[in-house]
Write an enzyme that holds these catalytic residues in place. Structure first.
Site, mmCIF file in Angstrom:
data_model
loop_
_atom_site.group_PDB
_atom_site.id
_atom_site.type_symbol
_atom_site.label_atom_id
_atom_site.label_comp_id
_atom_site.label_asym_id
_atom_site.label_seq_id
_atom_site.Cartn_x
_atom_site.Cartn_y
_atom_site.Cartn_z
ATOM 1 N N SER A 249 125.975 -14.957 65.027
ATOM 2 C CA SER A 249 125.969 -13.970 66.240
ATOM 3 C C SER A 249 126.208 -12.407 65.625
ATOM 4 C CB SER A 249 127.063 -14.020 67.303
ATOM 5 O OG SER A 249 128.263 -13.712 66.621
ATOM 6 N N LYS A 250 126.370 -11.654 66.212
ATOM 7 C CA LYS A 250 126.526 -10.038 65.649
ATOM 8 C C LYS A 250 127.560 -10.031 64.853
ATOM 9 C CE LYS A 250 123.476 -7.299 68.792
ATOM 10 N NZ LYS A 250 123.534 -8.077 70.167
ATOM 11 N N ARG A 251 128.680 -10.719 65.248
ATOM 12 C CA ARG A 251 129.869 -10.535 64.656
ATOM 13 C C ARG A 251 129.753 -10.974 63.298
ATOM 14 N NH1 ARG A 251 132.946 -14.629 65.466
ATOM 15 N NH2 ARG A 251 131.691 -15.975 66.798
ATOM 16 N N HIS A 252 128.983 -11.679 62.689
ATOM 17 C CA HIS A 252 128.751 -12.063 61.473
ATOM 18 C C HIS A 252 127.836 -10.991 60.518
ATOM 19 C CE1 HIS A 252 129.353 -16.155 63.449
ATOM 20 N NE2 HIS A 252 130.200 -16.190 62.368
ATOM 21 N N GLY A 253 127.527 -9.916 61.381
ATOM 22 C CA GLY A 253 126.854 -8.890 60.574
ATOM 23 C C GLY A 253 125.341 -8.989 60.977
#
Ligand code: GLU
Length: 481
Positions: A249-253
């Site tokens: 997800s976006k949390r991973h960049g």
């Protein structure tokens, strides 16, 4: 055998995510491998969240990856519009047919009614608190003058089973499925119903999608049954995980195709990389051209477990594709990157970018490598790091010779090709020293680091003047001047 028809059906609510791109890619490969048809359908029924910008981002991402669609927006096709919102009359008509056939009914329960009854049942200890069937009594009755949703009459018992193309047999107990809404009270068809009507209308034979849709599939199968239409084959591909083992997800960049493009990932590299996220040819082979993938792609080799997105591997693969590019293209990539960081001005002449790219060789995997490996070019002051300092300290005699080396470089007729190298080796030999005695301290003087590009490439990249200045400055600093 009927023609294979697959579709990619993104909801245009954001960028084209790598998960979506992979779903598109598997469908595309499946279609190309089997000489079938690849359909693009934009599922824009959620009007509040769908945007034109996102639709354009999806087209752009797919085009950049080379995922061309045979039917869909822009190219058209024989089965009506390919924007789901424009297909609404057909979806509503299908719901109408179900009402008439007593396979669906009007539900007049308000959200407050539903919530109140659900809460009461939860309190009474029930765990299955789907729709309680209150409005089943409306089956076959004409419409009242009140707002209503339309619900599909789902069976109370039995099993819904399908042979998943990816996971084998999957089954759901009917009692876990409520009479679900197919048309909301505002007149909009729900995803589970619209997708079925559209897939049937478009004669889709294989639905290949992410496994987050598994729980939708039994509902969709019930809708096919009610409509007396044959269901397609379904295949659910496992999700993509981030390095920490949670869903990517976006949390991973970066997760959108556009973001990878902006990082400098080449389309062929991302294509190859995505194909291997959940599919494998065998235990070892990783590099495939598009044509090779079309040739060897089969659903049997889809994995059953989630795959992890490994940025390092993507960059490695990018390097392989980068190495295969003509030098002009690599130079253009390097130049554009330097320009975007306003660093071109540090290079002595026009040809320096080409020399830098040549010096990098296979180290040039990503645009940022031109800076990472050649940061010494973009500064006027070299401060050796600790490792460099210690290394230089091992070569006091070499350091003492640096001023002499600088003078010899200064008097060279030209400063190109092998000349600097010959001057350094000649000096070492004359003084009875190994070339390394001069090479190691020179490297620290010129770059501040123990490892890096060939020292002679470094000299040519810096140009004569900066090379000489740095050699002299380092020697005099070491001498305590
Ligand atoms: N529109 C759905 C999504 O973006 C896809 C549904 C499907 O493939 O059936 O998740």
């Amino acid at each position: 055998m009927s023609e294979l028809r697959v579709r990619f059906a993104p909801s245009p609510t954001g960028m084209l995510h790598v998960g979506g791109a992979r779903t598109a890619l598997f469908n595309w490969l499946h279609a190309r491998n089997r000489r079938g048809t690849f359909v693009l359908r934009i599922e824009d029924t959620d009007r509040a969240r769908s945007t034109e910008e996102s639709i354009q981002a999806i087209y752009e991402g797919m085009r950049w990856l080379g995922l061309d669609w045979d039917e869909g927006p822009d190219v058209g096709g024989p089965y009506g519009p390919y924007l789901q919102s424009e297909r609404r009359p057909e979806q509503i008509e299908a719901a109408q047919r179900l009402l008439e056939a007593a396979r669906a009914y009007r539900c007049y329960c308000t959200p407050e009614d539903l919530e109140r009854r659900r809460a009461a049942r939860l309190e009474g200890g029930e765990s299955q608190v789907g729709y309680d069937g209150t409005c089943r009594k409306e089956i076959g009755k004409p419409a009242r003058d009140e707002p209503f949703a339309i619900r599909l009459l789902a069976p109370d018992e039995g099993e819904i089973v399908w042979e998943d193309l990816c996971r084998g047999e999957i089954s759901f107990q009917a009692e876990t499925l409520e009479d679900f809404v197919i048309v909301r009270s505002d007149g909009s068809p729900t995803y589970n119903f619209a997708a079925v009507v559209d897939d049937a209308a478009m004669k889709i034979t294989d639905v290949l999608r992410g496994d987050d849709h598994i729980s939708n599939t039994p509902r969709q199968i019930l809708a096919y049954r009610a409509l007396e239409l044959p269901a397609p084959r379904f295949g659910h591909v496992p999700m993509i995980l981030g390095p920490d083992g949670t869903r990517l997800s976006k949390r991973h960049g970066a997760t959108s195709v556009t973001a990878y493009r902006e990082q400098g990932i080449l389309p062929d590299a991302l294509f190859n990389f995505l194909a291997l996220l959940g599919w494998a040819y065998d235990d070892s082979r990783e590099l495939f051209t598009r044509e090779e993938l079309i040739e060897v792609f089969t659903l049997e080799k889809l994995g059953k477990t989630p795959s992890t997105f490994n940025q390092e591997k993507l960059e490695w693969m990018n390097g392989v594709y980068m190495a295969a590019l003509p030098i002009e293209e690599k130079v253009a990539i390097a130049r554009a990157h330097l320009e975007s960081k306003d660093l071109l001005r540090h290079l002595p002449d026009e040809d320096a970018v080409r020399r830098l790219v040549e010096a990098l060789g296979e180290r040039f995997k990503m645009p940022h490598d031109v800076i990472d490996y050649a940061d010494f070019l973009f500064t006027d002051r070299i401060v050796p790091d600790e490792e460099g300092r210690q290394r230089a300290a091992q070569f006091p005699e070499g350091i003492a010779l640096l001023p002499e080396l600088a003078s010899r470089l200064e008097s060279l007729e030209r400063f190109e090709g092998e000349q600097a190298e010959e001057a350094l080796r000649g000096l070492a030999k004359e003084k009875g020293r190994k070339a390394g005695d001069l090479i190691h301290p020179s490297r620290i003087a010129l770059t501040g680091k123990k490892h890096g590009l060939s020292i002679f490439d470094v000299m040519l990249l810096l140009g004569r003047e900066r090379t000489i200045r740095r050699l002299r400055a380092f020697a005099s600093e070491a001498a305590g001047d």
